[in-house]
Design a protein around this motif. Structure first.
Motif, PDB file in Angstrom:
ATOM      1  N   ARG A 138       0.772  -1.100   0.506  1.00  0.00           N
ATOM      2  CA  ARG A 138       0.136  -0.275   0.255  1.00  0.00           C
ATOM      3  C   ARG A 138       1.081   1.518  -0.207  1.00  0.00           C
ATOM      4  N   GLU A 139       2.038   1.344   1.154  1.00  0.00           N
ATOM      5  CA  GLU A 139       2.981   2.265   0.283  1.00  0.00           C
ATOM      6  C   GLU A 139       3.248   2.649  -0.528  1.00  0.00           C
ATOM      7  N   LEU A 140       3.713   1.277  -1.605  1.00  0.00           N
ATOM      8  CA  LEU A 140       4.238   1.937  -2.431  1.00  0.00           C
ATOM      9  C   LEU A 140       3.104   2.089  -3.728  1.00  0.00           C
ATOM     10  N   LYS A 141       1.961   2.178  -3.213  1.00  0.00           N
ATOM     11  CA  LYS A 141       1.258   2.468  -4.450  1.00  0.00           C
ATOM     12  C   LYS A 141       0.924   3.920  -4.253  1.00  0.00           C
ATOM     13  N   LYS A 142       0.910   4.514  -3.150  1.00  0.00           N
ATOM     14  CA  LYS A 142       0.900   6.112  -2.629  1.00  0.00           C
ATOM     15  C   LYS A 142       2.437   6.685  -3.382  1.00  0.00           C
ATOM     16  N   ILE A 143       3.506   5.856  -3.586  1.00  0.00           N
ATOM     17  CA  ILE A 143       4.601   6.495  -3.964  1.00  0.00           C
ATOM     18  C   ILE A 143       4.968   6.810  -5.443  1.00  0.00           C
TER      19      ILE A 143
END
Length: 243
Positions: free
Chosen positions: A123-128
């Protein structure tokens, strides 16, 4: 807090230039493991705390970062490397093989918390990364068991590998002269099944099965897991490739 804020996300050459201790520091800083730590600490309660839960967990992460393929190699590294012991959180005392093995067994009992950490990182990668998940690929990798083959004694004693079985992969291709070739690989152990972002070569969903489980069967299972746990990526995905 980012320890080396000038690093860009996918400048792999910058990460590769770091030493193992610096890489481990980054992993420890960014791993979303607080929930798992609280659960394990609650289970330990007021019992003996010779080897703190968080130090043991950091040591487990160190074994992955340092690419040690056995507990014994990791514990030897901890014994000789004072900086590593300090970074992990040990106060000069290296865990015994028995204590570390017992800790690993406890972690295995909390698969749900470990998978939630994995999902948090995705989920963090999706934001970045805005286009993360647009190009997907799916495949499996053979993982050999430390056991040479299936043990006839199926009594569980913590030493025998009773979950593994035999797997086979057939590779086919065509030579430059037009003739066909075939290579058969057999092993005793497991399969790691992965759905990855094909552009950034980062995992999105995974599962570990016995070696005999067909790739196509587990591929359907992984996509069902994605629909449940990462539905936004499935909606955004434009391509899914597999062999």
């Amino acid at each position: 807090m980012a320890i080396i804020p000038q690093l860009s996300l996918f400048a792999w050459e910058e990460i590769e230039e770091l030493g193992d201790l610096e890489r481990l520091r980054l992993v420890i800083e960014y791993m979303p493991d607080e929930q798992l730590m609280r659960v394990l600490e609650k289970e330990r309660g007021k019992g003996r705390d010779d080897y703190p839960i968080r130090a043991m967990w950091n040591a487990l992460l160190a074994g992955i970062v340092f690419q040690h393929d056995s507990d014994a190699k990791l514990l030897r590294e901890l014994a000789r490397n004072g900086q590593l012991r300090s970074l992990c959180g040990f106060n000069g005392k290296v865990p015994t093989p028995w204590a570390f093995s017992r800790f690993l067994h406890k972690v295995l009992m909390h698969q749900a918390e470990v998978e939630e950490m994995f999902d948090d990182l995705v989920r963090e990668l999706k934001k970045i990364v805005p286009d993360f998940g647009k190009r997907l690929a799916i495949d499996s990798k053979a993982i050999k068991s430390y056991a040479a083959n299936k043990n006839k004694n199926e009594k569980e004693d913590g030493r025998r590998d009773l979950d593994a079985d035999y797997g086979k992969k057939v590779y086919r291709g065509t030579r430059e002269d037009g003739t066909r070739w075939e290579k058969i690989v057999k092993w005793f152990g497991y399969k790691l099944h992965l759905v990855v972002d094909a552009s950034y070569e980062l995992p999105i969903m995974f599962s570990v099965t016995k070696a005999s489980v067909p790739d196509i069967n587990e591929a359907h299972h992984l996509l069902e897991k994605m629909e449940e746990r990462q539905p936004e990526i499935l909606k955004k995905a434009e391509i899914l490739t597999g062999d």
